[in-house]
Motif scaffolding. Sequence first.
Motif, PDB file in Angstrom:
ATOM      1  N   TRP A  25     -24.984 -15.676 -25.943  1.00  0.00           N
ATOM      2  CA  TRP A  25     -25.131 -14.217 -25.887  1.00  0.00           C
ATOM      3  C   TRP A  25     -23.829 -13.557 -25.440  1.00  0.00           C
ATOM      4  CZ3 TRP A  25     -29.001 -11.010 -27.362  1.00  0.00           C
ATOM      5  CH2 TRP A  25     -28.910  -9.685 -26.956  1.00  0.00           C
ATOM      6  N   VAL A  26     -23.218 -14.083 -24.390  1.00  0.00           N
ATOM      7  CA  VAL A  26     -21.959 -13.522 -23.888  1.00  0.00           C
ATOM      8  C   VAL A  26     -20.858 -13.673 -24.939  1.00  0.00           C
ATOM      9  CG1 VAL A  26     -20.152 -13.802 -22.146  1.00  0.00           C
ATOM     10  CG2 VAL A  26     -22.544 -13.807 -21.460  1.00  0.00           C
ATOM     11  N   SER A  27     -20.805 -14.825 -25.606  1.00  0.00           N
ATOM     12  CA  SER A  27     -19.793 -15.041 -26.644  1.00  0.00           C
ATOM     13  C   SER A  27     -19.951 -14.043 -27.782  1.00  0.00           C
ATOM     14  CB  SER A  27     -19.891 -16.464 -27.202  1.00  0.00           C
ATOM     15  OG  SER A  27     -19.643 -17.404 -26.193  1.00  0.00           O
ATOM     16  N   CYS A  28     -21.177 -13.812 -28.237  1.00  0.00           N
ATOM     17  CA  CYS A  28     -21.419 -12.845 -29.311  1.00  0.00           C
ATOM     18  C   CYS A  28     -21.060 -11.435 -28.856  1.00  0.00           C
ATOM     19  CB  CYS A  28     -22.880 -12.907 -29.759  1.00  0.00           C
ATOM     20  SG  CYS A  28     -23.292 -14.428 -30.632  1.00  0.00           S
ATOM     21  N   ASP A  29     -21.325 -11.118 -27.601  1.00  0.00           N
ATOM     22  CA  ASP A  29     -20.994  -9.806 -27.061  1.00  0.00           C
ATOM     23  C   ASP A  29     -19.476  -9.602 -27.036  1.00  0.00           C
ATOM     24  OD1 ASP A  29     -21.717  -7.323 -25.910  1.00  0.00           O
ATOM     25  OD2 ASP A  29     -21.302  -8.112 -23.909  1.00  0.00           O
ATOM     26  N   ALA A  32     -18.206  -9.123 -30.602  1.00  0.00           N
ATOM     27  CA  ALA A  32     -18.520  -7.771 -31.082  1.00  0.00           C
ATOM     28  C   ALA A  32     -17.531  -6.759 -30.518  1.00  0.00           C
ATOM     29  CB  ALA A  32     -19.950  -7.401 -30.700  1.00  0.00           C
ATOM     30  N   ASP A  33     -17.179  -6.907 -29.237  1.00  0.00           N
ATOM     31  CA  ASP A  33     -16.205  -5.996 -28.636  1.00  0.00           C
ATOM     32  C   ASP A  33     -14.825  -6.152 -29.276  1.00  0.00           C
ATOM     33  OD1 ASP A  33     -18.065  -4.858 -26.988  1.00  0.00           O
ATOM     34  OD2 ASP A  33     -17.464  -5.970 -25.196  1.00  0.00           O
ATOM     35  N   VAL A  34     -14.430  -7.373 -29.577  1.00  0.00           N
ATOM     36  CA  VAL A  34     -13.137  -7.592 -30.239  1.00  0.00           C
ATOM     37  C   VAL A  34     -13.153  -6.973 -31.636  1.00  0.00           C
ATOM     38  CG1 VAL A  34     -11.626  -9.364 -31.220  1.00  0.00           C
ATOM     39  CG2 VAL A  34     -12.545  -9.657 -28.926  1.00  0.00           C
ATOM     40  N   ALA A  35     -14.228  -7.192 -32.382  1.00  0.00           N
ATOM     41  CA  ALA A  35     -14.315  -6.684 -33.751  1.00  0.00           C
ATOM     42  C   ALA A  35     -14.328  -5.168 -33.794  1.00  0.00           C
ATOM     43  CB  ALA A  35     -15.570  -7.241 -34.424  1.00  0.00           C
ATOM     44  N   GLU A  36     -14.895  -4.544 -32.783  1.00  0.00           N
ATOM     45  CA  GLU A  36     -15.012  -3.080 -32.784  1.00  0.00           C
ATOM     46  C   GLU A  36     -13.927  -2.406 -31.948  1.00  0.00           C
ATOM     47  OE1 GLU A  36     -19.018  -2.184 -31.696  1.00  0.00           O
ATOM     48  OE2 GLU A  36     -19.827  -3.377 -33.348  1.00  0.00           O
ATOM     49  N   GLY A  37     -12.951  -3.172 -31.447  1.00  0.00           N
ATOM     50  CA  GLY A  37     -11.833  -2.599 -30.718  1.00  0.00           C
ATOM     51  C   GLY A  37     -12.188  -2.084 -29.330  1.00  0.00           C
ATOM     52  N   LEU A  39     -12.347  -4.028 -26.541  1.00  0.00           N
ATOM     53  CA  LEU A  39     -12.038  -5.083 -25.587  1.00  0.00           C
ATOM     54  C   LEU A  39     -11.528  -4.520 -24.262  1.00  0.00           C
ATOM     55  CD1 LEU A  39     -12.116  -8.131 -25.397  1.00  0.00           C
ATOM     56  CD2 LEU A  39      -9.765  -8.189 -26.164  1.00  0.00           C
ATOM     57  N   GLU A  40     -10.762  -3.450 -24.288  1.00  0.00           N
ATOM     58  CA  GLU A  40     -10.226  -2.859 -23.066  1.00  0.00           C
ATOM     59  C   GLU A  40     -11.311  -2.215 -22.208  1.00  0.00           C
ATOM     60  OE1 GLU A  40      -7.209  -3.313 -21.959  1.00  0.00           O
ATOM     61  OE2 GLU A  40      -6.817  -4.507 -23.742  1.00  0.00           O
ATOM     62  N   GLN A  41     -12.482  -1.965 -22.767  1.00  0.00           N
ATOM     63  CA  GLN A  41     -13.577  -1.351 -22.020  1.00  0.00           C
ATOM     64  C   GLN A  41     -14.412  -2.381 -21.262  1.00  0.00           C
ATOM     65  OE1 GLN A  41     -15.818   0.879 -24.881  1.00  0.00           O
ATOM     66  NE2 GLN A  41     -14.105   2.225 -25.368  1.00  0.00           N
ATOM     67  N   ARG A  42     -14.189  -3.650 -21.538  1.00  0.00           N
ATOM     68  CA  ARG A  42     -14.951  -4.699 -20.839  1.00  0.00           C
ATOM     69  C   ARG A  42     -14.553  -4.715 -19.371  1.00  0.00           C
ATOM     70  NH1 ARG A  42     -18.033  -7.885 -23.599  1.00  0.00           N
ATOM     71  NH2 ARG A  42     -18.163  -9.361 -21.883  1.00  0.00           N
ATOM     72  N   PRO A  43     -15.485  -4.988 -18.478  1.00  0.00           N
ATOM     73  CA  PRO A  43     -15.143  -5.024 -17.046  1.00  0.00           C
ATOM     74  C   PRO A  43     -14.207  -6.188 -16.739  1.00  0.00           C
ATOM     75  CG  PRO A  43     -17.401  -5.769 -17.414  1.00  0.00           C
ATOM     76  CD  PRO A  43     -16.889  -5.256 -18.722  1.00  0.00           C
ATOM     77  N   LEU A  44     -13.383  -5.998 -15.708  1.00  0.00           N
ATOM     78  CA  LEU A  44     -12.484  -7.061 -15.287  1.00  0.00           C
ATOM     79  C   LEU A  44     -13.286  -8.196 -14.658  1.00  0.00           C
ATOM     80  CD1 LEU A  44      -9.601  -4.973 -13.722  1.00  0.00           C
ATOM     81  CD2 LEU A  44      -9.658  -6.084 -15.957  1.00  0.00           C
ATOM     82  N   VAL A  45     -12.867  -9.428 -14.942  1.00  0.00           N
ATOM     83  CA  VAL A  45     -13.553 -10.616 -14.434  1.00  0.00           C
ATOM     84  C   VAL A  45     -12.578 -11.360 -13.536  1.00  0.00           C
ATOM     85  CG1 VAL A  45     -14.649 -12.782 -15.089  1.00  0.00           C
ATOM     86  CG2 VAL A  45     -14.943 -10.774 -16.526  1.00  0.00           C
TER      87      VAL A  45
END
Length: 115
Positions: A25-29, A32-37, A39-45
């Motif tokens: 699930w996390v990998s698909c998420d 999807a973020d990479v494909a839709e541009g 990625l910068e909105q993902r929280p810092l880990v």
Amino acid sequence: MDSPYAPASGVERRPGWSWLDEYLWVSCDIIADVAEGRLEQRPLVATVARLESGDRVLAVGPATRLTWRALGDGSYMHRSVVAFGSPAFVLGSMAGSALGNSARRRAAANDAQPR
């Protein structure tokens, strides 16, 4: 009468959510973020891994390091046979011993090759 070959109906027969489902699930998420541009909105880990400047962690979790080393060093146990009896028995015992040593030598040579 219910058919024993019919697919299960109902939630009680479904397998539970597992850690592998969570990873997928996390990998698909992330994909999807990479494909839709986005990625910068993902929280810092947070991570303890060393990163190069500009690298960003997308997920963390347990891992196993795999290396492609050789399984062995090429050594093997040479076995000798001492046989008493008829000439056919002695020759058969020696041939069996030679075949066993050859198989061990070949396996050791194969195990010494990097994978």
